[in-house]
Design a protein around this motif. Structure first.
Motif, PDB file in Angstrom:
ATOM      1  N   PRO A 175      69.519 -91.181   3.034  1.00  0.00           N
ATOM      2  CA  PRO A 175      70.569 -91.331   2.017  1.00  0.00           C
ATOM      3  C   PRO A 175      71.741 -90.366   2.253  1.00  0.00           C
ATOM      4  O   PRO A 175      71.696 -89.537   3.174  1.00  0.00           O
ATOM      5  CB  PRO A 175      69.818 -90.894   0.741  1.00  0.00           C
ATOM      6  CG  PRO A 175      68.923 -89.792   1.235  1.00  0.00           C
ATOM      7  CD  PRO A 175      68.513 -90.181   2.633  1.00  0.00           C
ATOM      8  N   PHE A 176      72.760 -90.497   1.396  1.00  0.00           N
ATOM      9  CA  PHE A 176      73.929 -89.621   1.375  1.00  0.00           C
ATOM     10  C   PHE A 176      73.483 -88.256   0.836  1.00  0.00           C
ATOM     11  O   PHE A 176      72.879 -88.164  -0.229  1.00  0.00           O
ATOM     12  CB  PHE A 176      74.956 -90.246   0.419  1.00  0.00           C
ATOM     13  CG  PHE A 176      76.354 -89.695   0.517  1.00  0.00           C
ATOM     14  CD1 PHE A 176      77.237 -90.171   1.479  1.00  0.00           C
ATOM     15  CD2 PHE A 176      76.797 -88.735  -0.369  1.00  0.00           C
ATOM     16  CE1 PHE A 176      78.538 -89.690   1.555  1.00  0.00           C
ATOM     17  CE2 PHE A 176      78.102 -88.250  -0.308  1.00  0.00           C
ATOM     18  CZ  PHE A 176      78.967 -88.732   0.664  1.00  0.00           C
ATOM     19  N   THR A 177      73.763 -87.196   1.589  1.00  0.00           N
ATOM     20  CA  THR A 177      73.280 -85.855   1.210  1.00  0.00           C
ATOM     21  C   THR A 177      74.432 -84.954   0.764  1.00  0.00           C
ATOM     22  O   THR A 177      75.603 -85.336   0.874  1.00  0.00           O
ATOM     23  CB  THR A 177      72.589 -85.174   2.413  1.00  0.00           C
ATOM     24  OG1 THR A 177      73.602 -84.909   3.406  1.00  0.00           O
ATOM     25  CG2 THR A 177      71.495 -86.034   3.017  1.00  0.00           C
ATOM     26  N   ILE A 178      74.086 -83.743   0.362  1.00  0.00           N
ATOM     27  CA  ILE A 178      75.146 -82.789   0.004  1.00  0.00           C
ATOM     28  C   ILE A 178      75.963 -82.382   1.244  1.00  0.00           C
ATOM     29  O   ILE A 178      77.105 -81.953   1.110  1.00  0.00           O
ATOM     30  CB  ILE A 178      74.608 -81.514  -0.717  1.00  0.00           C
ATOM     31  CG1 ILE A 178      73.472 -80.856   0.078  1.00  0.00           C
ATOM     32  CG2 ILE A 178      74.186 -81.830  -2.137  1.00  0.00           C
ATOM     33  CD1 ILE A 178      73.037 -79.513  -0.514  1.00  0.00           C
ATOM     34  N   GLY A 179      75.374 -82.541   2.426  1.00  0.00           N
ATOM     35  CA  GLY A 179      76.147 -82.289   3.655  1.00  0.00           C
ATOM     36  C   GLY A 179      77.284 -83.298   3.779  1.00  0.00           C
ATOM     37  O   GLY A 179      78.438 -82.940   4.026  1.00  0.00           O
ATOM     38  N   SER A 238      67.342 -87.855   7.971  1.00  0.00           N
ATOM     39  CA  SER A 238      66.002 -88.255   8.418  1.00  0.00           C
ATOM     40  C   SER A 238      64.942 -87.277   7.892  1.00  0.00           C
ATOM     41  O   SER A 238      63.826 -87.702   7.558  1.00  0.00           O
ATOM     42  CB  SER A 238      65.934 -88.430   9.934  1.00  0.00           C
ATOM     43  OG  SER A 238      66.210 -87.231  10.576  1.00  0.00           O
ATOM     44  N   ILE A 239      65.292 -86.005   7.783  1.00  0.00           N
ATOM     45  CA  ILE A 239      64.320 -85.058   7.196  1.00  0.00           C
ATOM     46  C   ILE A 239      64.140 -85.366   5.705  1.00  0.00           C
ATOM     47  O   ILE A 239      63.019 -85.357   5.184  1.00  0.00           O
ATOM     48  CB  ILE A 239      64.773 -83.596   7.414  1.00  0.00           C
ATOM     49  CG1 ILE A 239      64.739 -83.276   8.920  1.00  0.00           C
ATOM     50  CG2 ILE A 239      63.880 -82.618   6.643  1.00  0.00           C
ATOM     51  CD1 ILE A 239      65.170 -81.875   9.286  1.00  0.00           C
ATOM     52  N   VAL A 240      65.246 -85.683   5.024  1.00  0.00           N
ATOM     53  CA  VAL A 240      65.151 -86.044   3.599  1.00  0.00           C
ATOM     54  C   VAL A 240      64.221 -87.251   3.430  1.00  0.00           C
ATOM     55  O   VAL A 240      63.347 -87.278   2.555  1.00  0.00           O
ATOM     56  CB  VAL A 240      66.562 -86.338   3.010  1.00  0.00           C
ATOM     57  CG1 VAL A 240      66.462 -86.936   1.609  1.00  0.00           C
ATOM     58  CG2 VAL A 240      67.408 -85.071   2.989  1.00  0.00           C
ATOM     59  N   ARG A 241      64.360 -88.247   4.302  1.00  0.00           N
ATOM     60  CA  ARG A 241      63.502 -89.442   4.209  1.00  0.00           C
ATOM     61  C   ARG A 241      62.042 -89.072   4.435  1.00  0.00           C
ATOM     62  O   ARG A 241      61.143 -89.569   3.753  1.00  0.00           O
ATOM     63  CB  ARG A 241      63.905 -90.483   5.269  1.00  0.00           C
ATOM     64  CG  ARG A 241      65.218 -91.134   5.030  1.00  0.00           C
ATOM     65  CD  ARG A 241      65.362 -92.400   5.878  1.00  0.00           C
ATOM     66  NE  ARG A 241      65.328 -92.172   7.317  1.00  0.00           N
ATOM     67  CZ  ARG A 241      66.382 -91.846   8.068  1.00  0.00           C
ATOM     68  NH1 ARG A 241      67.567 -91.690   7.508  1.00  0.00           N
ATOM     69  NH2 ARG A 241      66.266 -91.685   9.370  1.00  0.00           N
TER      70      ARG A 241
END
Ligand code: ADP
Length: 156
Positions: free
Chosen positions: A13-17, A130-133
């Motif tokens: 997804p869309f991250t804070i980065g 990918s880490i978030v997923r």
């Protein structure tokens, strides 16, 4: 002439980065079109509509930001929306090598386009979708990696 930039990505997804790259670029452009890539061959965690809805939620009420999608070449999308700039974020030297090749090929395909790179904030260097997923798949809490306004429960 209006300065329009396209910020292309999977945003899965869309991250804070990602959010930080867009927010910090706002004063450089009149409009930023966040373009979600819809790649039929790439299995995404979040469906296209969810990825777009999440991003719209983040920038709701900001008239300089549009959210769209594309399933062809990034430069073809740029031509369609009249954008002369492609915005990308850089975290590491690996990002740089990858982005350099893409940007140079994009320029070969569409000479009027310029790629603009914004360096990540130090605290966002290790954040990637990918880490978030991966954390999500195993039931971990990813809220600290996602923009404030995103209510993930709506999309899972
Ligand atoms: P893609 O599949 O096109 O690489 P991503 O959604 O992974 O799409 O990334 C879109 C852009 O955002 C890329 O330029 C990527 O380098 C950048 N980006 C991703 N994560 C971060 C971050 N934490 N900080 C800054 N830029 C980032």
């Amino acid at each position: 002439m209006e300065k329009i930039a396209v910020f292309p990505g999977s945003f899965d997804p869309f991250t804070i980065g990602h959010e930080s790259i867009v927010t910090r670029s706002l004063e450089l452009f009149d409009k930023i079109v966040i373009a979600v890539g819809n790649n039929e061959n790439k299995k995404c965690f979040f469906p296209l509509q969810a990825r777009m809805a999440m991003i719209r939620e983040v920038f709701a009420g900001n008239p300089k930001i549009e959210v769209s999608f594309y399933d062809d070449l990034t430069v073809a999308f740029c031509k369609r929306v009249n954008a002369k700039y492609i915005l990308r974020g850089l975290r590491t030297s690996a990002d740089f090598e990858y982005e350099r090749a893409i940007a140079q090929v994009n320029k070969m395909m569409y000479n009027e386009v310029e790629s603009v790179f914004i360096l990540t904030l130090p605290e966002h260097t290790s954040i990637n979708s990918s880490i978030v997923r991966e954390v999500l798949k195993h039931g971990g809490d990813v809220s600290r990696f996602l923009p404030h306004s995103v209510d993930l429960k709506k999309y899972l």
